[in-house]
Design a protein around this motif. Structure first.
Motif, mmCIF file in Angstrom:
data_model
loop_
_atom_site.group_PDB
_atom_site.id
_atom_site.type_symbol
_atom_site.label_atom_id
_atom_site.label_comp_id
_atom_site.label_asym_id
_atom_site.label_seq_id
_atom_site.Cartn_x
_atom_site.Cartn_y
_atom_site.Cartn_z
ATOM 1 N N ASP A 44 1.677 -10.479 -8.211
ATOM 2 C CA ASP A 44 2.869 -9.733 -7.864
ATOM 3 C C ASP A 44 2.521 -8.385 -8.356
ATOM 4 O OD1 ASP A 44 4.133 -11.731 -6.235
ATOM 5 O OD2 ASP A 44 5.554 -12.172 -7.739
ATOM 6 N N SER A 47 0.042 -6.442 -6.443
ATOM 7 C CA SER A 47 0.610 -5.965 -5.153
ATOM 8 C C SER A 47 1.353 -4.862 -5.277
ATOM 9 C CB SER A 47 1.188 -7.319 -4.607
ATOM 10 O OG SER A 47 0.470 -8.399 -4.018
ATOM 11 N N ALA A 48 2.005 -4.620 -6.494
ATOM 12 C CA ALA A 48 2.734 -3.777 -6.738
ATOM 13 C C ALA A 48 1.804 -2.367 -7.071
ATOM 14 C CB ALA A 48 3.922 -4.026 -7.945
ATOM 15 N N SER A 50 -0.994 -1.935 -6.163
ATOM 16 C CA SER A 50 -1.748 -1.703 -4.711
ATOM 17 C C SER A 50 -0.675 -0.824 -3.816
ATOM 18 C CB SER A 50 -2.154 -2.715 -4.157
ATOM 19 O OG SER A 50 -2.810 -2.533 -2.772
ATOM 20 N N LEU A 51 0.388 -1.157 -3.799
ATOM 21 C CA LEU A 51 1.505 -0.481 -3.043
ATOM 22 C C LEU A 51 1.726 1.042 -3.785
ATOM 23 C CD1 LEU A 51 3.704 -0.543 -0.561
ATOM 24 C CD2 LEU A 51 5.296 -1.503 -2.370
ATOM 25 N N ALA A 52 1.765 0.993 -4.929
ATOM 26 C CA ALA A 52 2.207 2.172 -5.689
ATOM 27 C C ALA A 52 1.271 3.353 -5.581
ATOM 28 C CB ALA A 52 2.577 1.928 -7.002
ATOM 29 N N ASN A 54 -1.424 2.999 -3.349
ATOM 30 C CA ASN A 54 -2.298 3.219 -2.023
ATOM 31 C C ASN A 54 -3.744 2.774 -2.237
ATOM 32 O OD1 ASN A 54 -0.089 3.805 -0.523
ATOM 33 N ND2 ASN A 54 -0.256 5.995 -0.860
ATOM 34 N N ASP A 56 -6.230 -0.497 -2.097
ATOM 35 C CA ASP A 56 -6.235 -1.971 -1.688
ATOM 36 C C ASP A 56 -6.441 -2.869 -3.143
ATOM 37 O OD1 ASP A 56 -7.927 -4.631 -1.060
ATOM 38 O OD2 ASP A 56 -6.713 -3.984 0.807
ATOM 39 N N LYS A 57 -5.912 -4.014 -3.140
ATOM 40 C CA LYS A 57 -5.943 -5.025 -4.580
ATOM 41 C C LYS A 57 -7.413 -5.250 -5.002
ATOM 42 C CE LYS A 57 -3.442 -8.241 -3.146
ATOM 43 N NZ LYS A 57 -2.447 -9.480 -3.214
#
Length: 65
Positions: A44, A47-48, A50-52, A54, A56-57
């Motif tokens: 998680d 993922s956070a 990666s989202l914050a 931009n 990729d993981k």
């Protein structure tokens, strides 16, 4: 790890690592469900991040920001 805005991902990462190490060092038997929860928390976090950011993981380990 990195800081993005008000979110300090390095502190979260350290907390997860310390929790994991504490469980292993306690000498008590650790249930697989607890280890699974820690693994899910790590995923998680990735993922956070990666989202914050931009990013990729799969490329997060190569970032320096």
């Amino acid at each position: 790890m990195m800081t993005k805005g008000q979110m300090d991902f390095s502190m979260i990462h350290q907390a997860l690592q310390h929790s994991y190490q504490h469980l292993l060092m306690s000498g008590d038997e650790v249930s697989p469900s607890i280890l699974g929860e820690l693994q899910q928390a790590q995923e998680d976090l990735q993922s956070a991040m990666s989202l914050a950011t931009n990013v990729d993981k799969k490329y997060l380990p190569y970032t320096t920001a």
